[in-house]
Scaffold this motif. Structure first.
Motif, PDB file in Angstrom:
ATOM      1  N   MET A   1      -5.834   2.762  12.114  1.00  0.00           N
ATOM      2  CA  MET A   1      -5.837   1.489  11.400  1.00  0.00           C
ATOM      3  C   MET A   1      -4.566   1.386  10.552  1.00  0.00           C
ATOM      4  O   MET A   1      -4.043   2.391  10.055  1.00  0.00           O
ATOM      5  N   LEU A   2      -4.108   0.148  10.384  1.00  0.00           N
ATOM      6  CA  LEU A   2      -2.981  -0.146   9.506  1.00  0.00           C
ATOM      7  C   LEU A   2      -3.481  -0.965   8.334  1.00  0.00           C
ATOM      8  O   LEU A   2      -4.559  -1.589   8.388  1.00  0.00           O
ATOM      9  N   ALA A   3      -2.697  -0.998   7.253  1.00  0.00           N
ATOM     10  CA  ALA A   3      -3.105  -1.758   6.067  1.00  0.00           C
ATOM     11  C   ALA A   3      -3.281  -3.233   6.381  1.00  0.00           C
ATOM     12  O   ALA A   3      -4.179  -3.899   5.852  1.00  0.00           O
ATOM     13  N   LYS A   4      -2.467  -3.752   7.310  1.00  0.00           N
ATOM     14  CA  LYS A   4      -2.550  -5.179   7.626  1.00  0.00           C
ATOM     15  C   LYS A   4      -3.776  -5.521   8.457  1.00  0.00           C
ATOM     16  O   LYS A   4      -4.092  -6.701   8.644  1.00  0.00           O
ATOM     17  N   ASP A   5      -4.472  -4.484   8.987  1.00  0.00           N
ATOM     18  CA  ASP A   5      -5.682  -4.746   9.769  1.00  0.00           C
ATOM     19  C   ASP A   5      -6.865  -5.088   8.880  1.00  0.00           C
ATOM     20  O   ASP A   5      -7.895  -5.562   9.375  1.00  0.00           O
ATOM     21  N   PHE A   6      -6.743  -4.853   7.564  1.00  0.00           N
ATOM     22  CA  PHE A   6      -7.822  -5.149   6.624  1.00  0.00           C
ATOM     23  C   PHE A   6      -7.549  -6.473   5.920  1.00  0.00           C
ATOM     24  O   PHE A   6      -6.395  -6.901   5.763  1.00  0.00           O
ATOM     25  N   PRO A   7      -8.604  -7.148   5.445  1.00  0.00           N
ATOM     26  CA  PRO A   7      -8.411  -8.405   4.693  1.00  0.00           C
ATOM     27  C   PRO A   7      -7.702  -8.169   3.362  1.00  0.00           C
ATOM     28  O   PRO A   7      -7.679  -7.030   2.858  1.00  0.00           O
ATOM     29  N   PHE A   8      -7.121  -9.233   2.819  1.00  0.00           N
ATOM     30  CA  PHE A   8      -6.564  -9.249   1.481  1.00  0.00           C
ATOM     31  C   PHE A   8      -5.317  -8.375   1.345  1.00  0.00           C
ATOM     32  O   PHE A   8      -5.408  -7.186   1.076  1.00  0.00           O
ATOM     33  N   LEU A   9      -4.158  -8.968   1.600  1.00  0.00           N
ATOM     34  CA  LEU A   9      -2.883  -8.317   1.293  1.00  0.00           C
ATOM     35  C   LEU A   9      -2.528  -8.725  -0.131  1.00  0.00           C
ATOM     36  O   LEU A   9      -2.171  -9.861  -0.390  1.00  0.00           O
ATOM     37  N   PHE A  10      -2.619  -7.782  -1.066  1.00  0.00           N
ATOM     38  CA  PHE A  10      -2.548  -8.136  -2.465  1.00  0.00           C
ATOM     39  C   PHE A  10      -1.130  -8.355  -2.966  1.00  0.00           C
ATOM     40  O   PHE A  10      -0.867  -9.255  -3.732  1.00  0.00           O
ATOM     41  N   ASN A  11      -0.225  -7.527  -2.602  1.00  0.00           N
ATOM     42  CA  ASN A  11       1.126  -7.573  -3.135  1.00  0.00           C
ATOM     43  C   ASN A  11       2.077  -7.946  -2.005  1.00  0.00           C
ATOM     44  O   ASN A  11       2.430  -7.119  -1.173  1.00  0.00           O
ATOM     45  N   LEU A  12       2.467  -9.200  -2.008  1.00  0.00           N
ATOM     46  CA  LEU A  12       3.320  -9.671  -0.907  1.00  0.00           C
ATOM     47  C   LEU A  12       4.685  -9.009  -0.943  1.00  0.00           C
ATOM     48  O   LEU A  12       5.368  -8.930   0.073  1.00  0.00           O
ATOM     49  N   LYS A  13       5.154  -8.563  -2.140  1.00  0.00           N
ATOM     50  CA  LYS A  13       6.459  -7.906  -2.206  1.00  0.00           C
ATOM     51  C   LYS A  13       6.466  -6.580  -1.437  1.00  0.00           C
ATOM     52  O   LYS A  13       7.495  -6.159  -0.948  1.00  0.00           O
ATOM     53  N   LYS A  14       5.312  -5.982  -1.422  1.00  0.00           N
ATOM     54  CA  LYS A  14       5.233  -4.698  -0.718  1.00  0.00           C
ATOM     55  C   LYS A  14       4.713  -4.852   0.712  1.00  0.00           C
ATOM     56  O   LYS A  14       4.382  -3.879   1.378  1.00  0.00           O
ATOM     57  N   TYR A  15       4.648  -6.049   1.197  1.00  0.00           N
ATOM     58  CA  TYR A  15       4.033  -6.317   2.507  1.00  0.00           C
ATOM     59  C   TYR A  15       4.781  -5.618   3.627  1.00  0.00           C
ATOM     60  O   TYR A  15       4.169  -5.012   4.509  1.00  0.00           O
ATOM     61  N   SER A  16       6.126  -5.705   3.562  1.00  0.00           N
ATOM     62  CA  SER A  16       6.909  -5.183   4.681  1.00  0.00           C
ATOM     63  C   SER A  16       6.730  -3.684   4.865  1.00  0.00           C
ATOM     64  O   SER A  16       6.808  -3.174   5.977  1.00  0.00           O
ATOM     65  N   THR A  17       6.479  -2.952   3.811  1.00  0.00           N
ATOM     66  CA  THR A  17       6.328  -1.506   3.921  1.00  0.00           C
ATOM     67  C   THR A  17       4.862  -1.087   3.905  1.00  0.00           C
ATOM     68  O   THR A  17       4.430  -0.252   4.687  1.00  0.00           O
ATOM     69  N   GLU A  18       4.092  -1.671   3.026  1.00  0.00           N
ATOM     70  CA  GLU A  18       2.713  -1.246   2.838  1.00  0.00           C
ATOM     71  C   GLU A  18       1.811  -1.671   3.987  1.00  0.00           C
ATOM     72  O   GLU A  18       0.890  -0.951   4.367  1.00  0.00           O
ATOM     73  N   SER A  19       2.090  -2.830   4.579  1.00  0.00           N
ATOM     74  CA  SER A  19       1.171  -3.361   5.587  1.00  0.00           C
ATOM     75  C   SER A  19       1.169  -2.541   6.872  1.00  0.00           C
ATOM     76  O   SER A  19       0.191  -2.550   7.603  1.00  0.00           O
ATOM     77  N   ASN A  20       2.256  -1.854   7.141  1.00  0.00           N
ATOM     78  CA  ASN A  20       2.348  -1.084   8.385  1.00  0.00           C
ATOM     79  C   ASN A  20       2.085   0.410   8.188  1.00  0.00           C
ATOM     80  O   ASN A  20       2.326   1.198   9.098  1.00  0.00           O
ATOM     81  N   ARG A  21       1.609   0.776   7.011  1.00  0.00           N
ATOM     82  CA  ARG A  21       1.289   2.176   6.788  1.00  0.00           C
ATOM     83  C   ARG A  21      -0.041   2.513   7.454  1.00  0.00           C
ATOM     84  O   ARG A  21      -0.995   1.736   7.429  1.00  0.00           O
ATOM     85  N   SER A  22      -0.093   3.687   8.032  1.00  0.00           N
ATOM     86  CA  SER A  22      -1.300   4.128   8.750  1.00  0.00           C
ATOM     87  C   SER A  22      -2.340   4.588   7.749  1.00  0.00           C
ATOM     88  O   SER A  22      -2.035   5.315   6.795  1.00  0.00           O
TER      89      SER A  22
END
Length: 527
Positions: free
Chosen positions: A173-194
């Motif tokens: 699973m990746l962070a972007k697979d879950f609902p609610f991306l809280f910090n859009l500034k960290k989206y590019s790095t945090e969303s693709n973390r396993s």
């Protein structure tokens, strides 16, 4: 020239010495190949057993680290599950909004404290009935709202489908697979973390604690740093939830059909030259695998084999040379025997061979010497027989000359008598020749009764010439007996005795009666 060369090669390579050498080379080659193969196989087994022991030790350490992580997460989820606020959140439609707000704040405070104590926790989700989801992270934010779960198929497939009250780890699973991306500034790095999700299911809700996958890697980091060893953590279905290769996360393990169904084991794939050791953690519902690439070990094993060959091959060549020289010495009596046999075949059997020792070749040479002695005796006997044969031939030749001489002499006397006018003497000589002629001309001692009677007639005629026809001769012979075989000149002595002894008192006058008849299946001859 080519025939001579070919014949020489046949003598060289067709000799027993060469055949023994070829057999020795073939046998030793087979033994060496078998020994090297067996040694290679034995070393290979030692390497695999050593790898398995080392891997088991490493897996035990990894299992200890993962159990620590599992126990920590179990305690944290127990705090949430047995708290008062989660009862309100789990049955949110039965409480007032104010109670729900306070419960969510307590939930967030608990999660914040959890993320401070355990920084590897990325977020905590509570999936409620009617597609409501509560989420809290260390970002000092929380969400509680209804979510369209049709947009989150991975959540439905991997999270919602779990039904165990104890923690079940779900990977891929990746962070972007879950609902609610809280910090859009960290989206590019945090969303693709396993992430790896620790899921616990209750009757009213599902608690999901998401931790960074790197935390699972820390459980085996530093244990297997060799390039030839690769550790993976799987769930009980054989799916990869932690690996150094991020592309594998969430994918089925290539050998999951082998490892599922057994708590631990090892498997060696000769096709890929790899060894797999695995062990199951029943409580944490995880499988730890250690894949070892054997190519490095094989290269070392090949180097050992080459070293062995460099030692064995010169020794093998030296052994062949020594064996060939020993064969020359061992078969020297046999070569001497061969030469002696060739001379014997040419007629020379006087030279006996020296026989020293009690081995098979010495016994053979002794037997050969005995044969030569017997041949010498036979040769002498043959010489005696040949001498006697020649003497017999000379005697037979003399015997053959005597009848001719006798006939020629009688013929000369006959013609002399005729010249002198002595007709009676000439006729007697003619009749005498008629009597003795069959004895020299025929090689068989038998004749017919008819032939014997003709001889008797000639003898009677000669005697009548002498006795002035004083003998009256009468034959009484059964004609059926004329062809009967009898001994030659068996009747003439009887007739001669009858004339000599029977006519003494009658002054050469008398009757001779010769009869031949059958009686009781026998022929009776009377004079």
């Amino acid at each position: 020239m080519d025939k001579q060369k070919s014949s020489k090669l046949r003598r060289i390579f067709g000799s027993i010495r060469s055949k023994f050498l070829f057999f020795f080379i073939a046998a030793m080659s087979f033994v060496l190949v078998f020994a090297v193969s067996l040694t290679y196989k034995k070393i290979y087994e030692i390497i695999t057993r050593t790898n398995e022991r080392n891997a088991r030790s490493e897996i035990k350490q990894i299992s200890t680290n993962l159990n620590t992580l599992y126990n920590d997460l179990t305690r944290q989820t127990d705090i949430i599950m047995y708290s008062d606020y989660v009862k309100v959140i789990g049955d949110y439609d039965s409480y007032t909004p104010l109670n729900l707000v306070y419960s969510i704040k307590d939930f967030y405070a608990s999660v914040r404290e959890m993320t401070i104590n355990f920084p590897y926790i990325q977020s905590v989700y509570i999936f409620l009935k009617n597609n409501y989801v509560l989420c809290a992270t260390s970002e000092n934010m929380q969400r509680f709202m209804e979510v369209d779960m049709s947009e989150y198929n991975l959540i439905k497939e991997k999270i919602i489908s779990q039904n165990s009250r104890s923690i079940t780890f779900v990977g891929g699973m990746l962070a972007k697979d879950f609902p609610f991306l809280f910090n859009l500034k960290k989206y590019s790095t945090e969303s693709n973390r396993s992430l790896v999700s620790a899921v616990r299911n209750t009757k009213d809700y599902i608690i999901v604690v998401n931790i960074y996958e790197e935390q699972l890697q820390l459980a085996y980091a530093g244990i297997s740093e060799k390039s030839s060893c690769f550790v993976r953590i799987l769930d009980l279905n054989g799916n990869i939830i932690s690996s150094k290769n991020m592309q594998e996360l969430g994918m089925p393990y290539k050998n999951r059909n082998i490892i599922t169904g057994s708590n631990k084991g090892q498997y060696t794939d000769t096709g890929t030259e790899s060894q797999m050791i695995w062990e199951t953690m029943p409580d944490a519902k995880l499988i730890i695998t250690s894949d070892i690439l054997l190519q490095e070990y094989f290269s070392e094993l090949t180097e050992i084999s080459q070293t062995l060959l460099c030692i064995i091959i010169p020794g093998f060549i030296l052994a062949c040379i020594l064996f060939y020289l020993w064969l020359g010495k061992a078969f020297k009596p046999l070569i001497t025997l061969k030469r002696s046999m060739r001379r014997t075949g040419q007629g020379s059997c006087d030279e006996l061979l020296p026989a020293t020792g009690y081995d098979e070749l010495s016994m053979l040479i002794m037997s050969y010497n005995d044969m030569l002695k017997n041949m010498q005796k036979l040769k002498k006997q043959n010489e005696i027989v040949e001498q006697e044969k020649r003497e017999g031939e000379l005697k037979a030749l003399r015997n053959q000359i005597n009848p001719h001489f006798l006939f020629n002499t009688l013929s000369t006397i006959k013609w002399m008598c005729l010249i002198e006018g002595n007709r009676n003497a000439a006729d007697c000589i003619t009749m005498l020749c008629g009597i003795i002629s069959p004895m020299f001309k025929s090689s068989t001692p038998v004749c017919t009764l008819c032939e014997e009677l003709e001889t008797i007639d000639l003898y009677i005629n000669i005697m009548n010439t002498r006795l002035d026809d004083g003998i009256i001769y009468e034959k009484r012979v059964d004609e059926s007996l004329l062809d009967t075989k009898i001994l030659r000149l068996i009747i003439q002595p009887l007739v001669e005795n009858a004339i000599t002894h029977g006519f003494e008192k009658s002054l050469g006058q008398g009757n001779i009666i010769l009869s031949a008849f059958k009686q009781n299946n026998a022929m009776i001859i009377c004079v």
